[in-house]
Design an enzyme around this catalytic site. Structure first.
Site, PDB file in Angstrom:
ATOM      1  N   VAL A  14      30.773 109.930 -28.960  1.00  0.00           N
ATOM      2  CA  VAL A  14      31.520 110.778 -29.897  1.00  0.00           C
ATOM      3  C   VAL A  14      32.074 112.009 -29.186  1.00  0.00           C
ATOM      4  O   VAL A  14      33.256 112.350 -29.337  1.00  0.00           O
ATOM      5  CB  VAL A  14      30.627 111.204 -31.087  1.00  0.00           C
ATOM      6  CG1 VAL A  14      31.347 112.224 -31.967  1.00  0.00           C
ATOM      7  CG2 VAL A  14      30.242 109.984 -31.918  1.00  0.00           C
ATOM      8  N   ALA A  43      29.010 120.724 -22.487  1.00  0.00           N
ATOM      9  CA  ALA A  43      27.641 120.545 -21.994  1.00  0.00           C
ATOM     10  C   ALA A  43      27.043 119.229 -22.475  1.00  0.00           C
ATOM     11  O   ALA A  43      27.278 118.809 -23.611  1.00  0.00           O
ATOM     12  CB  ALA A  43      26.766 121.711 -22.464  1.00  0.00           C
ATOM     13  N   THR A  93      25.443 115.586 -30.322  1.00  0.00           N
ATOM     14  CA  THR A  93      24.261 114.896 -29.819  1.00  0.00           C
ATOM     15  C   THR A  93      23.645 114.089 -30.965  1.00  0.00           C
ATOM     16  O   THR A  93      24.085 114.167 -32.108  1.00  0.00           O
ATOM     17  CB  THR A  93      23.206 115.892 -29.306  1.00  0.00           C
ATOM     18  OG1 THR A  93      22.565 116.531 -30.431  1.00  0.00           O
ATOM     19  CG2 THR A  93      23.834 116.963 -28.420  1.00  0.00           C
ATOM     20  N   LYS A 117      22.892 114.240 -37.584  1.00  0.00           N
ATOM     21  CA  LYS A 117      22.373 114.287 -38.957  1.00  0.00           C
ATOM     22  C   LYS A 117      21.036 115.006 -39.092  1.00  0.00           C
ATOM     23  O   LYS A 117      20.582 115.266 -40.206  1.00  0.00           O
ATOM     24  CB  LYS A 117      22.202 112.850 -39.495  1.00  0.00           C
ATOM     25  CG  LYS A 117      23.481 112.102 -39.724  1.00  0.00           C
ATOM     26  CD  LYS A 117      23.232 110.752 -40.368  1.00  0.00           C
ATOM     27  CE  LYS A 117      22.879 109.698 -39.373  1.00  0.00           C
ATOM     28  NZ  LYS A 117      23.994 109.283 -38.513  1.00  0.00           N
ATOM     29  N   ASP A 217      18.350 105.004 -40.876  1.00  0.00           N
ATOM     30  CA  ASP A 217      19.600 105.757 -40.752  1.00  0.00           C
ATOM     31  C   ASP A 217      20.305 105.852 -42.102  1.00  0.00           C
ATOM     32  O   ASP A 217      20.836 106.906 -42.469  1.00  0.00           O
ATOM     33  CB  ASP A 217      20.515 105.101 -39.720  1.00  0.00           C
ATOM     34  CG  ASP A 217      21.765 105.929 -39.456  1.00  0.00           C
ATOM     35  OD1 ASP A 217      21.626 107.082 -39.019  1.00  0.00           O
ATOM     36  OD2 ASP A 217      22.872 105.430 -39.711  1.00  0.00           O
ATOM     37  N   LYS A 221      21.188 109.262 -44.558  1.00  0.00           N
ATOM     38  CA  LYS A 221      22.479 109.528 -45.200  1.00  0.00           C
ATOM     39  C   LYS A 221      22.304 109.728 -46.710  1.00  0.00           C
ATOM     40  O   LYS A 221      22.940 110.602 -47.303  1.00  0.00           O
ATOM     41  CB  LYS A 221      23.456 108.383 -44.919  1.00  0.00           C
ATOM     42  CG  LYS A 221      23.836 108.275 -43.452  1.00  0.00           C
ATOM     43  CD  LYS A 221      24.655 107.015 -43.172  1.00  0.00           C
ATOM     44  CE  LYS A 221      24.968 106.886 -41.692  1.00  0.00           C
ATOM     45  NZ  LYS A 221      25.696 105.638 -41.370  1.00  0.00           N
TER      46      LYS A 221
END
Length: 357
Positions: A14, A43, A93, A117, A217, A221
């Site tokens: 990403v 970074a 990250t 998240k 996951d 959400k």
């Protein structure tokens, strides 16, 4: 010209896509929006590259050749020394630990945009303390890509909640990975394990596909959306159907799972044989605001329904409200992928830039 200074943490799928999209869009944003997006610091988890303003970096080479090991305080001291204003920290990250830096970043004058998240799925105490810190320092926190990648799910629910529109239920296919797997499995006469392997090769699943199959996951959400609507819940309160048999779960090695993943085939073949001709299997998250129940589970859907008609790795979200009645608002589209997630982060950056002086 309004100048925005972005410090990017995370140069994986990403983050790297975001840098390239930002550099490509930079000139158009100057002309159309009167906004100049600068990237003074890039970074990863171990190395940072500090660049001059308006430099057009060959950033991957520069990070390798000119980057150096850093601590967060090095970044904070650098931006302070340079006198940068309108600071935004982007968390691209997936780190459990990096969110501990949010408080220091906010105190140092940063707004935050996160694809990560974790901050929104920790304890309610952390969730509320973070928002209190943001309010104290008059800082913004944007995280549209936490659910649905580039789809406007969080913003839509937030707007409903702010306008006092009563949301009664949210349900949908939250995982692009599991969407692809079950869409393909129900459309083709192939073994579940074969399609699971194919999804991994295409980059839809995590390197360890048990992360996707566990449903955790999707549960994260769901929790994020529930909290947007004022629901006070903890992750442990979500009912999650884990699709990994106990002998293949995280207590055993990934190598053992890959070697024995054909053990999954009879389980899913049985479910498939029980389907009626017009039905398919879908992996859904469901948030019932009236009962306060959050569920992650397999369901059967009509092929012609919004969830049943999904293809490839698309996601679909059904939002039931008082005004919409029995007909939900449906938001459907690419709900996963590095490129669409990065584009969603860039959209958050532009929205945030509009709010800054």
């Amino acid at each position: 010209m309004k100048k925005i200074n972005i410090v990017l943490f995370g140069t994986g799928n990403v983050g790297s896509k975001l840098i390239n999209q930002l550099l490509q869009a930079r000139e158009q944003l100057r002309k159309r929006e009167g906004v100049e997006l600068n990237l003074p610091v890039i970074a990863n988890s171990t190395t940072a590259f500090f660049q001059k303003e308006n430099q057009q970096p060959s950033w991957e080479a520069d990070l390798v050749n000119f980057g150096f090991p850093y601590k967060l305080r090095d970044v904070l001291e650098y931006v302070q020394q340079q006198g940068y204003e309108n600071l935004i920290a982007v968390d691209a990250t997936a780190s459990e630990d990096f969110v501990n830096n949010y408080f220091s970043l906010i105190e140092a004058g940063f707004h935050i945009v996160a694809a990560n998240k974790v901050a929104n799925t920790r304890s309610s105490q952390f969730y509320l303390e973070l928002r209190k810190k943001l309010q104290e320092h008059n800082k913004f926190f944007f995280y549209e890509t936490n659910v649905g990648a580039g789809l406007p799910i969080v913003e839509t629910l937030r707007n409903f909640h702010r306008s006092n529109e009563r949301v009664t239920k949210v349900r949908g296919v939250f995982s692009g990975s599991l969407s692809y797997i079950f869409n393909t499995y129900c459309a083709e006469e192939r073994a579940f394990s074969e399609i699971l392997s194919e999804a991994g090769i295409k980059g839809f699943t995590e390197p360890d596909p048990r992360v996707d199959l566990s449903g955790k996951d999707v549960a994260r959400k769901l929790l994020i959306l529930g909290r947007e609507l004022g629901l006070e819940k903890e992750f442990e309160e979500i009912t999650i159907q884990d699709l990994v048999p106990s002998h293949l779960n995280g207590q055993s090695s990934l190598k053992n799972f890959q070697k024995n993943k054909k053990d999954l085939d009879p389980l899913f073949l049985k479910l498939k044989k029980e389907l009626k001709q017009d039905e398919v299997i879908r992996h859904v998250g469901e948030l019932d605001l009236q009962t306060g129940i959050l569920d992650v589970k397999l369901v059967t859907e009509k092929r012609t329904s919004a969830l049943g008609s999904l293809q490839n790795a698309d996601s679909s979200f059904e939002i039931f409200t008082e005004s919409y009645g029995e007909q939900p608002l449906v938001i459907k589209g690419a709900g996963a992928g590095a490129a669409v997630t990065a584009r969603g982060v860039l959209t958050d950056l532009i929205k945030l830039a509009e709010k800054l002086p």
